[in-house]
Write an enzyme that holds these catalytic residues in place. Structure first.
Site, PDB file in Angstrom:
ATOM      1  N   HIS A 117      17.386   6.728  15.959  1.00  0.00           N
ATOM      2  CA  HIS A 117      18.050   8.177  16.329  1.00  0.00           C
ATOM      3  C   HIS A 117      16.903   8.982  17.078  1.00  0.00           C
ATOM      4  O   HIS A 117      15.653   9.017  16.438  1.00  0.00           O
ATOM      5  CB  HIS A 117      18.115   8.846  15.017  1.00  0.00           C
ATOM      6  CG  HIS A 117      19.259   8.155  14.106  1.00  0.00           C
ATOM      7  ND1 HIS A 117      20.538   8.590  14.186  1.00  0.00           N
ATOM      8  CD2 HIS A 117      18.973   7.113  13.127  1.00  0.00           C
ATOM      9  CE1 HIS A 117      21.096   7.502  13.210  1.00  0.00           C
ATOM     10  NE2 HIS A 117      20.174   6.935  12.744  1.00  0.00           N
ATOM     11  N   HIS A 129      27.295   3.739  10.725  1.00  0.00           N
ATOM     12  CA  HIS A 129      26.468   3.696   9.443  1.00  0.00           C
ATOM     13  C   HIS A 129      27.474   3.424   8.367  1.00  0.00           C
ATOM     14  O   HIS A 129      28.440   4.130   8.100  1.00  0.00           O
ATOM     15  CB  HIS A 129      25.538   5.015   9.191  1.00  0.00           C
ATOM     16  CG  HIS A 129      24.475   5.004  10.195  1.00  0.00           C
ATOM     17  ND1 HIS A 129      24.529   5.154  11.385  1.00  0.00           N
ATOM     18  CD2 HIS A 129      23.268   5.365   9.763  1.00  0.00           C
ATOM     19  CE1 HIS A 129      23.275   5.232  12.102  1.00  0.00           C
ATOM     20  NE2 HIS A 129      22.322   5.498  10.893  1.00  0.00           N
ATOM     21  N   GLU A 147      24.638   2.021   3.703  1.00  0.00           N
ATOM     22  CA  GLU A 147      23.304   2.281   3.380  1.00  0.00           C
ATOM     23  C   GLU A 147      23.128   2.741   2.086  1.00  0.00           C
ATOM     24  O   GLU A 147      22.628   2.177   1.164  1.00  0.00           O
ATOM     25  CB  GLU A 147      22.773   3.429   4.722  1.00  0.00           C
ATOM     26  CG  GLU A 147      21.548   3.924   4.606  1.00  0.00           C
ATOM     27  CD  GLU A 147      21.133   5.039   5.409  1.00  0.00           C
ATOM     28  OE1 GLU A 147      22.154   5.651   6.006  1.00  0.00           O
ATOM     29  OE2 GLU A 147      20.094   5.444   5.540  1.00  0.00           O
ATOM     30  N   ASP A 206      15.046   3.148  12.949  1.00  0.00           N
ATOM     31  CA  ASP A 206      16.049   4.232  12.436  1.00  0.00           C
ATOM     32  C   ASP A 206      15.208   5.677  12.799  1.00  0.00           C
ATOM     33  O   ASP A 206      15.669   6.261  13.755  1.00  0.00           O
ATOM     34  CB  ASP A 206      15.989   4.299  11.091  1.00  0.00           C
ATOM     35  CG  ASP A 206      17.341   4.975  10.298  1.00  0.00           C
ATOM     36  OD1 ASP A 206      18.073   5.296  11.258  1.00  0.00           O
ATOM     37  OD2 ASP A 206      17.536   4.985   9.071  1.00  0.00           O
TER      38      ASP A 206
HETATM   39  N1  LIG Z   1      19.018   6.811   8.055  1.00  0.00           N
HETATM   40  C1  LIG Z   1      20.112   7.659   8.563  1.00  0.00           C
HETATM   41  N2  LIG Z   1      21.291   7.583   7.957  1.00  0.00           N
HETATM   42  C2  LIG Z   1      22.245   8.396   8.378  1.00  0.00           C
HETATM   43  N3  LIG Z   1      22.124   9.363   9.315  1.00  0.00           N
HETATM   44  C3  LIG Z   1      20.875   9.476   9.872  1.00  0.00           C
HETATM   45  N4  LIG Z   1      20.688  10.336  10.665  1.00  0.00           N
HETATM   46  C4  LIG Z   1      19.299   9.887  11.094  1.00  0.00           C
HETATM   47  N5  LIG Z   1      18.965   8.811  10.142  1.00  0.00           N
HETATM   48  C5  LIG Z   1      19.965   8.487   9.466  1.00  0.00           C
HETATM   49 ZN   LIG Z   2      20.414   5.435  11.316  1.00  0.00          ZN
END
Ligand SMILES: Nc1ncnc2[nH]cnc12
Ligand SMILES: [Zn+2]
Length: 337
Positions: free
Chosen positions: A19, A197, A200, A278
């Site tokens: 990101h 995503h 997670e 990330d």
């Molecule tokens: N690890 C993550 N999971 C979800 N949204 C995000 N935005 C930035 N990092 C993130």
């Molecule tokens: Zn992410």
């Protein structure tokens, strides 16, 4: 093996889960706050860094969105992206696929054009200067409405040729992929690829939804897939890439310690696992540090490190001729180190 850190840094690799707003280092955050006269609730870079102690995804996102508030003009987005690319280059990244979160900026009055132009200028420059190739992935914030995501896609369409895929990020629990079927359908109709995503913090069922309803080409994170045996078999059969982010998972308490990470288990099941950073400014390391943390904690072998690099190229949106060129470079590196 040669010193693991230098072996990892020299290994040609792609980064597929980054990101750009998460690469905002505290030093730049302070600089931009001063430039735009934004008051910060921290007195120093060190005090800000000390606040990076997260209990879960949401506690991180609260600080991450607050930090992004200092990004105001095109030059800021350019400087942010350029700084990331210099780190990536030093870590052996030959190709990067970058997420950006337009709603984080448009919701506070920054034009979509300002954001994407700054990022793209740095990407094009790095291609010429450093030889790093790129793709850009527009992420929708899943805690906002499906209508807001659709409005964002409409804003992006004039820039269609600069964007390769759409993604889904932010607070996972309670915001399943099914909420975004219509906007993802529209994105695919426009010729965009999709990623999301999933798995997670959220359950394996969200991974299944991302596959069946959003027709994704990769799952971002996906580490909870091991809780569903039928899903694992499907992911292996389809060689569906997982963009795993080890330091993020430890910082956000998905795993208590690096030693508890399931990366080796994922690899041993034959999944197409990749390693990524990330939000490196918040989680304590860029991509090479993520490889190194796993190598140290799990005693990853040289062969496993090479497999991770190969997977990163295979899972990328590069054309197959470019993939072949990078895979050959990885084999040549492996043969000579
Ligand atoms: N690890 C993550 N999971 C979800 N949204 C995000 N935005 C930035 N990092 C993130
Ligand atoms: Zn992410």
């Amino acid at each position: 093996m040669q010193d693991a850190a230098s072996f990892i840094r020299g290994l040609p690799k792609a980064e597929l889960h980054l990101h750009i707003e998460g690469s905002l280092e505290p030093e730049m955050l302070f600089e931009l706050a001063a430039k735009h006269r934004v008051a910060l609730p921290y007195t120093s870079v060190e005090a800000l860094r000390d606040a990076y102690a997260f209990s879960d995804l949401q506690s991180f996102l609260d600080i991450y969105y607050a930090g992004a508030n200092v990004l105001r003009d095109e030059e800021d987005f350019y400087a942010l992206t350029r700084a990331y690319l210099l780190h990536a280059h030093a870590d052996g990244v030959v190709h990067t696929e970058i997420f950006f979160d337009p709603q984080t900026h448009t919701e506070r009055g920054i034009a979509f054009d300002t954001v994407i132009r700054g990022i793209r200028r740095a990407l094009l420059e790095a291609q010429l200067e450093l030889g790093i190739t790129h793709r850009l992935i527009l992420c929708f914030l899943r805690h906002l409405s499906a209508e807001s995501a659709m409005a964002t896609l409409r804003q992006a369409l004039p820039y269609r040729d600069w964007i390769t895929a759409v993604g889904l990020d932010s607070s996972e629990r309670g915001h399943p992929p099914s909420k975004f079927v219509t906007v993802f359908d529209r994105a695919r109709a426009e010729g965009l690829l999709t990623v999301a995503h999933a798995g997670e913090e959220g359950p394996p069922a969200y991974i299944v939804e991302a596959l069946d309803l959003l027709h994704v080409s990769r799952i971002d994170h996906g580490v909870r897939c091991l809780e569903d045996e039928a899903l694992v078999q499907r992911l292996v059969r389809e060689q569906m890439p997982l963009t795993v982010c080890p330091l993020s998972n430890v910082m956000l308490k998905v795993f208590a310690r690096a030693e508890d990470h399931n990366l080796r288990g994922l690899l041993q099941r034959g999944l197409c696992v990749t390693v990524n950073s990330d939000d490196p400014a918040y989680f304590g390391g860029y991509v090479a540090e993520n490889y190194l943390a796993m190598q140290r904690a799990l005693q990853l072998t040289r062969a496993e490190l090479i497999q991770l690099a190969r997977n990163s190229i295979l899972a990328s949106f590069l054309h197959s001729s470019e993939q072949s060129r990078h895979l050959a470079a990885i084999e040549a590196y492996a043969a000579s180190h």
